[in-house]
Design an enzyme around this catalytic site. Structure first.
Site, short mmCIF file in Angstrom:
data_model
loop_
_atom_site.label_atom_id
_atom_site.label_comp_id
_atom_site.label_asym_id
_atom_site.label_seq_id
_atom_site.Cartn_x
_atom_site.Cartn_y
_atom_site.Cartn_z
N GLY A 182 -4.81 8.50 5.32
CA GLY A 182 -4.19 9.38 5.83
C GLY A 182 -2.99 9.85 4.87
N GLN A 198 4.84 9.92 6.09
CA GLN A 198 4.17 10.64 5.64
C GLN A 198 4.28 12.19 5.33
OE1 GLN A 198 0.11 9.78 7.35
NE2 GLN A 198 -0.06 7.74 6.64
N ASP A 201 2.93 0.00 12.12
CA ASP A 201 1.56 -0.62 11.38
C ASP A 201 1.21 -2.10 12.03
OD1 ASP A 201 0.82 1.43 10.11
OD2 ASP A 201 1.77 0.94 8.35
N SER A 236 7.43 10.48 11.04
CA SER A 236 6.30 10.05 10.21
C SER A 236 6.78 10.24 8.73
CB SER A 236 5.27 11.51 10.28
OG SER A 236 4.25 11.21 9.20
N ARG A 241 2.86 5.87 -3.60
CA ARG A 241 4.05 6.77 -4.13
C ARG A 241 4.26 6.43 -5.70
NH1 ARG A 241 3.96 5.95 1.43
NH2 ARG A 241 5.29 7.44 2.45
N LYS A 274 1.02 -1.39 0.12
CA LYS A 274 -0.27 -0.01 0.08
C LYS A 274 0.86 1.10 0.11
CE LYS A 274 -2.55 1.27 3.88
NZ LYS A 274 -2.40 2.46 4.25
C1 S3P Z 1 2.70 5.30 5.91
C2 S3P Z 1 3.32 5.74 7.00
C3 S3P Z 1 2.82 5.39 8.54
C4 S3P Z 1 1.99 4.17 8.18
C5 S3P Z 1 0.93 4.45 7.36
C6 S3P Z 1 1.49 4.24 6.05
C7 S3P Z 1 3.15 5.72 4.60
O1 S3P Z 1 2.17 6.86 8.88
O2 S3P Z 1 1.44 4.32 9.66
O3 S3P Z 1 0.22 3.24 7.41
O4 S3P Z 1 2.79 5.02 3.56
O5 S3P Z 1 3.96 6.76 4.72
P1 S3P Z 1 2.99 7.96 9.71
O6 S3P Z 1 3.75 8.58 8.45
O7 S3P Z 1 1.76 8.65 10.09
O8 S3P Z 1 3.74 7.35 10.86
#
Ligand code: S3P
Length: 433
Positions: free
Chosen positions: A100, A175, A321, A173, A33, A28
């Site tokens: 998110g 993300q 995760d 993070s 990306r 995922k």
């Molecule tokens: C993710 C980063 C993580 C993870 C999420 C996917 C990503 O979150 O928990 O399921 O794809 O960058 P955070 O960046 O908030 O830690």
């Protein structure tokens, strides 16, 4: 066996070991990306092994809203890249659903374009923090306005000519890091992100694979704006966080043995494999190749006598995760385990600390909720129960794994599994011997 009733509740009846070989849909995180960077590349990219979950579908749709032609054909997703400056203003708000990753990565992407993007979310996502991504993007020169004093969705992004920044993320993070790197692609100068605790690096790997001007040294990643991304064929490695549920179940169920083929083996995502090994399960890893700048290969898991363990803040980003699953392993390992430094779990799809503590306690586990994790006295037999995953896919699947090792049936309400692993039930049932 697992099944879903007409109210969408997940039923898990224990019985049998897990056996066999399986290939799993694309990761995922890498998929989000791949879609975004293929949209910014010059020319047509083909993405293979695209996962079917809701979150990735949100990113795909959002990019279409930004003017990118993307088509799902048999076996591949074809993306007509528009170049680094080629996105166009969406006609209406973009709905990120409960994803998110979509909301935060798109906030970064949209910041570099001189138009207005409105990012919306469904109720769970509207409760999650967005200030962490808005703050560095504002420093780069974008204007972001959000509900709750700029902290929540809906978020209105007024993009523009950005300037490069040096950014030390206060919360680890991937993300947020990725949002800043994506904005950095269209900024003047070189943007540097320096992580105190490393997080998954798929954005960096894919940027390098597609020819961006990126340099990495130690904890720092530098992206220089401009240049071009090369369109490519991108084979997505299998989702390691989905595979984690299968190998964890194997670790708990005597007589099991499963091989997952073609799965992502990125160093920043292997912490759960290492944790299972440390706890006493047998997991063999065989590297087999590279797909879109990522290492991939096979994992073979077998059970072992489980030992208790400790996890602290340093290990949390690599396990973020898989922590609900780590709690399940701890519940099955005789003795005292402590998982701490995991406050972030409280702002995931649900409050995962509370959801897992309540679910596992209902099944007979001795688990104490702490502000930043759990204290678990493992080894007590589990029994079936009615539990609530509160819409959180990873808690639901972790509770299902616990339920497979319990006595009697468990019913899990609000599983929300479509988010990341819609075929979880089918895949699990296919392995039950
Ligand atoms: C993710 C980063 C993580 C993870 C999420 C996917 C990503 O979150 O928990 O399921 O794809 O960058 P955070 O960046 O908030 O830690």
């Amino acid at each position: 066996m697992l099944g879903v009733d007409e109210d969408g509740r997940l039923h898990v009846a224990p019985g049998g070991a897990l056996k066999g070989e399986i290939e799993i849909e694309g990761d995922k995180s890498v998929a989000h990306r791949a879609l975004i960077l293929a949209s910014l590349a010059e020319g047509r990219s083909r993405i293979l092994n695209m996962p079917e979950g809701d979150d990735v579908a949100r990113t795909l749709r959002a990019l279409q809203d930004l003017g990118v032609a993307i088509e799902r054909t048999d076996g591949a997703v074809v993306v007509e890249g528009r170049g680094l400056r080629g996105l166009r203003e969406p006609e209406g708000p973009i709905q990120c659903g409960e994803s998110g990753t979509t909301a935060r990565l798109l906030a970064g992407l949209a910041s570099g374009f001189e138009f207005v993007t409105i990012l919306m979310g469904l109720p769970g996502l509207r409760r999650r923090p967005m200030g962490r991504v808005a703050e560095p993007l504002r420093r780069m020169g974008a204007r972001l306005y959000g509900a709750g004093g700029g902290e929540r969705l809906p978020l209105c992004v007024v993009g523009g000519r950005l300037r490069a920044i040096h950014f030390d993320p206060p919360v680890p993070s991937a993300q947020v890091k990725s949002a800043v790197l994506l904005a950095g692609l269209s900024a003047r100068g070189t943007t540097v992100v320096r992580e105190r605790r490393p997080t998954r690096d798929h954005t960096e790997n894919l940027l390098a694979f597609m020819g961006a001007r990126i340099r990495r040294s130690g904890a720092a990643t530098a992206v220089t704006g401009g240049g071009k991304l090369r369109a490519c064929e991108l084979l997505l490695p299998g989702d390691l966080s989905s595979a984690a549920f299968l190998i964890a179940a194997v670790g708990l169920l005597p007589g099991s043995r499963v091989t997952v083929r073609g799965v992502l083996l990125n160093e920043h995502r292997l912490a759960f494999v290492r944790l299972l090994q440390r706890a006493g399960a047998v997991v063999d890893r065989m590297q087999a190749g590279v797909g879109c700048g990522e290492t991939m290969g096979d994992l073979t898991a077998r059970p072992g006598a489980l030992q208790p363990f400790r996890i602290g803040a340093r290990e949390v980003p690599g396990l973020i995760d898989e922590l609900p699953l780590a709690a399940v392993v701890a519940v099955r390992a005789k003795g005292r385990s402590v998982i701490s430094g995991a406050k972030e779990l409280r702002v995931k799809e649900a409050d995962r600390v509370r959801t897992m503590a309540a679910g596992l306690a209902a099944m007979g586990a001795r688990i104490r909720e702490k502000p930043d994790g759990w204290e678990i006295h493992g080894g007590k037999p589990l029994h079936g129960a009615e539990v609530d995953a509160r819409g959180d896919h990873r808690s639901a699947m972790a509770l299902a794994v616990a339920a497979l090792s319990a006595r009697g049936e468990t019913v899990i309400s609000n599983p929300g599994i479509g988010k990341s692993f819609p075929r979880f039930v089918e895949r699990m049932n296919g392995l039950i011997a």
